[in-house]
Design a protein around this motif. Structure first.
Motif, PDB file in Angstrom:
ATOM      1  N   THR A  66      -7.233   5.558   4.637  1.00 45.96           N
ATOM      2  CA  THR A  66      -6.405   4.336   5.050  1.00 45.96           C
ATOM      3  C   THR A  66      -4.742   4.589   5.140  1.00 45.96           C
ATOM      4  OG1 THR A  66      -6.618   3.353   3.028  1.00 45.96           O
ATOM      5  CG2 THR A  66      -8.389   2.846   4.381  1.00 45.96           C
ATOM      6  N   HIS A  67      -4.278   4.885   4.305  1.00 45.58           N
ATOM      7  CA  HIS A  67      -2.709   5.027   4.274  1.00 45.58           C
ATOM      8  C   HIS A  67      -2.283   6.420   3.803  1.00 45.58           C
ATOM      9  CE1 HIS A  67      -4.256   0.827   3.133  1.00 45.58           C
ATOM     10  NE2 HIS A  67      -3.263   0.485   3.752  1.00 45.58           N
ATOM     11  N   PHE A  78       0.082   2.987   8.187  1.00 46.46           N
ATOM     12  CA  PHE A  78      -1.127   2.356   8.255  1.00 46.46           C
ATOM     13  C   PHE A  78      -1.899   3.212   9.180  1.00 46.46           C
ATOM     14  CE2 PHE A  78       2.047  -0.420   6.882  1.00 46.46           C
ATOM     15  CZ  PHE A  78       1.328  -1.131   5.670  1.00 46.46           C
ATOM     16  N   SER A  83      -5.666  -1.506   8.322  1.00 45.31           N
ATOM     17  CA  SER A  83      -5.182  -1.037   7.034  1.00 45.31           C
ATOM     18  C   SER A  83      -4.320  -2.215   6.269  1.00 45.31           C
ATOM     19  CB  SER A  83      -4.451   0.430   7.114  1.00 45.31           C
ATOM     20  OG  SER A  83      -5.230   1.248   7.472  1.00 45.31           O
ATOM     21  N   ARG A  84      -3.978  -2.954   6.895  1.00 46.25           N
ATOM     22  CA  ARG A  84      -3.128  -4.120   6.074  1.00 46.25           C
ATOM     23  C   ARG A  84      -4.027  -5.282   5.344  1.00 46.25           C
ATOM     24  NH1 ARG A  84       0.638  -3.066   9.896  1.00 46.25           N
ATOM     25  NH2 ARG A  84       2.700  -2.978   9.152  1.00 46.25           N
ATOM     26  N   MET A  92       3.062  -6.659   1.727  1.00 52.89           N
ATOM     27  CA  MET A  92       3.107  -5.302   2.075  1.00 52.89           C
ATOM     28  C   MET A  92       4.356  -4.669   1.882  1.00 52.89           C
ATOM     29  SD  MET A  92      -0.094  -4.330   2.439  1.00 52.89           S
ATOM     30  CE  MET A  92       0.642  -2.781   2.093  1.00 52.89           C
ATOM     31  N   GLN A  96       5.314  -1.935  -0.543  1.00 53.25           N
ATOM     32  CA  GLN A  96       6.126  -0.748  -0.082  1.00 53.25           C
ATOM     33  C   GLN A  96       7.290  -0.444  -0.877  1.00 53.25           C
ATOM     34  OE1 GLN A  96       6.232   0.512   4.180  1.00 53.25           O
ATOM     35  NE2 GLN A  96       8.491  -0.033   4.172  1.00 53.25           N
TER      36      GLN A  96
END
Ligand code: NAG
Length: 393
Positions: A66-67, A78, A83-84, A92, A96
């Motif tokens: 997914t990431h 993403f 994916s978020r 996010m 990160q």
């Protein structure tokens, strides 16, 4: 500095038990539902020498990536539209930044401990960490670390534990890590609280892709002969989703115990491919078939017979050969007929139909007929032959 290093084992983490290729019980329709949803982050750091290190990062929902971590820019990529999950942009961003800090620190600080823990260049550190949500909605966190490809340590309950067989080096590292209570708390919060929240959001946002059902395509072939007088029958199953599938070589109701499953391999579109083989004596292939069960088939299992498949092939070959032979025979017969006509009327140019009534008219019209018939037959047979080829190829 040490703190930085310690800080992030957070993310490290664990192996989700990769789903055993095991055969779901015959008749089990949704074996996928039995596997608890798991979110796993994977870090692979390679240290070539004191000045060269590289880290790869990725995150997985079950077997779906997914990431990934963009090492050059230091950002999360993403890989899916969902994916978020249900996290906001700010949330996010915050996560990160945390990863930027951790990964940077990890890669920079580890070399400082090379002599203390007697690490030897080149070496590789792998960390797998994440969480899974069990049936009762409870969640479970995991974090495992490996050094040079072998289990090294894990996070259990509230502390760091050396892996069995990892030796005194792992014991020393854990002793050191266990002194930092803050780090342990961060691991617990991130994996025990943030991770399950994120996982739940992913499952919601990605539902339509995660719950799709794609039917397998199945075909047979023969592999390299395992020995004199033996055949390797291969059943290919491709393009199915989700991953759990049941494939067996059968005769009647009898499972063939010599059935061998290959590894489940990913197709580029996220579906799966599996090869299942059977080594048999060449004289014993009669009645064998490949049986495929998958949740997308709704109980209509796929059955492909080995025998019928080869009879079909033989029929195709026979049809082609017979048609070719007929073509040659008919063609040569017409050539013969036409050369007789040509012989009878040698002076009539074949392309010009003579005007005027004379005795040659009859002969030349016979010749025309011959040419016309010949081309008609040729065309007819060529067409049939071509159609046959097209159909069976
Ligand atoms: C460190 O390893 C990298 C990658 O293998 C290599 O290119 C570089 O020359 C090495 N540096 C030193 C100082 O050995």
């Amino acid at each position: 500095v040490l703190l930085l290093f310690l800080l992030w084992p957070l993310c490290l983490l664990s192996t989700c038990p990769s789903p055993p290729l095991a055969t779901p019980a015959l008749g089990s329709r949704h074996p996928a539902a039995e596997e608890p949803p798991t979110f796993r982050m994977v870090q692979i750091s390679s240290f070539a020498n004191h000045s060269w290190a590289r880290t790869l990062g990725s995150a997985w929902l079950g077997d779906l990536e997914t990431h990934s971590w963009d090492w050059l820019v230091g950002t999360i990529r993403f890989l899916r539209p969902w994916s978020r999950g249900t996290f906001s942009k700010e949330e996010m961003k915050h996560i990160q930044a945390l990863f930027q800090f951790y990964l940077h620190a990890f890669t920079r600080e580890i070399p400082a401990y090379v002599s203390q823990f007697q690490l030897e260049y080149p070496f590789e550190v792998q960390i797998s960490a994440g969480c899974k949500i069990n049936a009762g909605k409870t969640s479970e966190l995991f974090l495992n670390g490996a050094y040079q490809g072998s289990d090294f340590l894990s996070f259990q309950g509230t502390s760091w534990v050396p892996s069995p067989g990892a030796g005194s080096r792992a014991q020393n590292v854990c002793k050191l890590l266990n002194r930092y209570r803050d780090i342990k708390e961060i691991v617990q919060t991130l994996l025990g609280y943030t991770c399950p929240r994120f996982l739940t959001g992913l499952l919601t946002a990605g539902r339509s892709e995660l719950e799709r059902q794609v039917k397998p395509e199945v075909w047979l072939s023969s592999g390299p002969s395992p020995g004199p007088g033996r055949l390797l029958l291969v059943c290919h199953v491709s393009g199915f989703y989700p991953k759990p599938v049941w494939v067996m070589w059968m005769r009647g109701e009898q499972k063939q115990p010599g059935t061998r499953q290959g590894d489940l391999l990913p197709n580029a579109d996220g579906t799966w491919y599996l090869r299942v083989t059977l080594d048999v004596a060449a004289g014993e292939v009669a009645g064998l078939y490949c049986l495929v069960k998958h949740s997308s088939l709704g109980g209509h299992d796929i059955i492909i017979h080995w025998g019928r498949y080869s009879i079909l092939l033989i029929l195709i070959c026979l049809t082609v050969v017979v048609t070719l032979v007929m073509l040659v025979v008919v063609n040569s017969w017409f050539e013969k007929q036409c050369s007789i006509w040509n012989h009878v009327s040698p002076y009539v140019p074949s392309t010009v139909f003579p005007v005027g009534a004379n005795t040659q008219d009859i002969r030349s019209s016979g010749h025309q007929l011959c040419l016309a018939k010949e081309s008609w037959i040729k065309k007819k047979f060529m067409e049939k032959w071509k159609t046959n080829l097209k159909q069976f190829w």
